[in-house]
Design an enzyme around this catalytic site. Structure first.
Site, PDB file in Angstrom:
ATOM      1  N   ASP A  64       0.828  -1.201   0.000  1.00  0.00           N
ATOM      2  CA  ASP A  64       0.000   0.000   0.000  1.00  0.00           C
ATOM      3  C   ASP A  64       0.867   1.258   0.000  1.00  0.00           C
ATOM      4  O   ASP A  64       0.362   2.381  -0.058  1.00  0.00           O
ATOM      5  CB  ASP A  64      -0.994   0.006   1.158  1.00  0.00           C
ATOM      6  N   SER A  65       2.193   1.063  -0.015  1.00  0.00           N
ATOM      7  CA  SER A  65       3.130   2.159  -0.256  1.00  0.00           C
ATOM      8  C   SER A  65       2.876   2.816  -1.606  1.00  0.00           C
ATOM      9  O   SER A  65       3.339   3.935  -1.858  1.00  0.00           O
ATOM     10  CB  SER A  65       4.578   1.644  -0.204  1.00  0.00           C
ATOM     11  N   ASP A 103      -0.800  -6.226   0.148  1.00  0.00           N
ATOM     12  CA  ASP A 103      -1.198  -5.586   1.398  1.00  0.00           C
ATOM     13  C   ASP A 103      -2.712  -5.461   1.514  1.00  0.00           C
ATOM     14  O   ASP A 103      -3.384  -5.056   0.549  1.00  0.00           O
ATOM     15  CB  ASP A 103      -0.619  -4.166   1.474  1.00  0.00           C
ATOM     16  N   LYS A 132      -0.927  -9.440   3.420  1.00  0.00           N
ATOM     17  CA  LYS A 132      -0.155  -8.882   4.521  1.00  0.00           C
ATOM     18  C   LYS A 132      -1.015  -7.903   5.307  1.00  0.00           C
ATOM     19  O   LYS A 132      -1.723  -7.097   4.706  1.00  0.00           O
ATOM     20  CB  LYS A 132       1.107  -8.179   4.014  1.00  0.00           C
ATOM     21  N   GLU A 201       9.900  -3.877  10.592  1.00  0.00           N
ATOM     22  CA  GLU A 201      10.298  -2.587  10.029  1.00  0.00           C
ATOM     23  C   GLU A 201      10.742  -1.622  11.113  1.00  0.00           C
ATOM     24  O   GLU A 201      10.042  -1.424  12.113  1.00  0.00           O
ATOM     25  CB  GLU A 201       9.131  -1.968   9.238  1.00  0.00           C
TER      26      GLU A 201
END
Length: 286
Positions: A64-65, A103, A132, A201
């Protein structure tokens, strides 16, 4: 004159490039057991998916970046499930042999198991092989429900971009003893729930190593040091396309590369060899 046979539409099964074995969850687990690092990059379209797959990237993440690097938003929060399904379908059509993860965007699973199952089904029908989701604690029952229904899950702990406002910005997570213990507990719960992969992360390298050592699945680091089972970066970051200052854990693989393909192959090679990330340059301490 010979022509290359195009890959079939999704549903006919991927046809990997010559000499390239299809990456399955079973193969990823075998890589972990053998000590082979997993190389993952984000992909949002068919062309980049095909290139990354041909260059030997093990896992493609439709992150979703894309809300930030493709759509220009300041965060991932505006991305919708419909947009994620669209981009997942694009990547699936370009991919031939890599493992494809998508995602679940913000608002598509926070409503509980029923919503998460429906959202995951939409991404799987678009071509994802794994979904994810972010966060620990409350997500463990959702992970268990998805896995029980045959949907492979990748969890995500540490800096979770969908919770950026609650976390007070893009900050390193797990630096104090209480926060570190909380991350360890969440990782154990997610492992027991059946999450086959876990992205860590922006956490201290020693903490990521400790979690990885006890995790039953495959850990993937991004700003988490070199002792996870694999690495992931945003494609646009490692190609130095993203404008502005990039996080410390990013390395510009286009520097000295003759082409994007060369940069991606260098990334795969350096992840596999352990040359990337460099602990001194890209890691964080508690």
């Amino acid at each position: 004159m010979t022509t290359e046979t195009p890959p079939p539409a999704y549903g006919g099964g991927p046809v990997p490039a010559a000499g390239r074995k299809t990456v399955t969850l079973h193969r990823l687990r075998a890589m972990r057991e053998a000590g082979e690092k997993v190389a993952m990059l984000t992909a949002y379209d068919a062309a980049s998916a095909r290139l990354l797959d041909d260059c030997g990237v093990d896992c493609l993440l439709v992150g979703d970046s894309l809300g930030m690097v493709m759509q220009g938003h300041p965060s991932t929060l505006p991305v919708t499930l419909e947009q994620m399904a669209y981009h997942t379908g694009c990547v699936a059509r370009g991919n031939r042999g890599a493992w494809l993860i998508a995602d679940l965007p913000f608002g598509s699973y926070q409503g509980g198991v029923e919503q998460a199952v429906a959202s995951s089904a939409a991404l799987m029908q678009a071509g994802a092989q794994m979904v994810k989701l972010e966060g620990g604690g409350w997500t463990a029952p959702i992970v268990a429900a998805l896995v029980e229904r045959g949907i492979p899950v990748c969890a995500h702990l540490g800096l979770t971009p969908q919770s950026v406002h609650a976390l007070g910005g893009y900050r390193i997570q797990g630096r104090d003893a209480a926060a570190a213990q909380n991350l360890r507990a969440h990782a154990r719960e997610l492992g027991r729930a059946g999450a086959a992969m876990l992205v860590l992360e922006l956490v201290p390298s020693d903490l990521a190593a400790d979690i990885s050592a006890g995790y039953p699945g495959i850990t993937i680091g991004i700003g988490a040091g070199q002792r996870t089972h694999g690495q992931v970066l945003v494609l646009h970051d490692m190609l130095d396309i993203t404008a502005g200052t990039k996080p410390r854990f990013v390395r510009n693989f286009m520097q000295g590369a003759a082409s994007i393909g060369d940069a991606v192959r260098s990334y795969v090679r350096d992840v596999k060899s352990g040359a990337f990330p460099d602990e001194a340059l890209h890691g964080y301490s508690a």
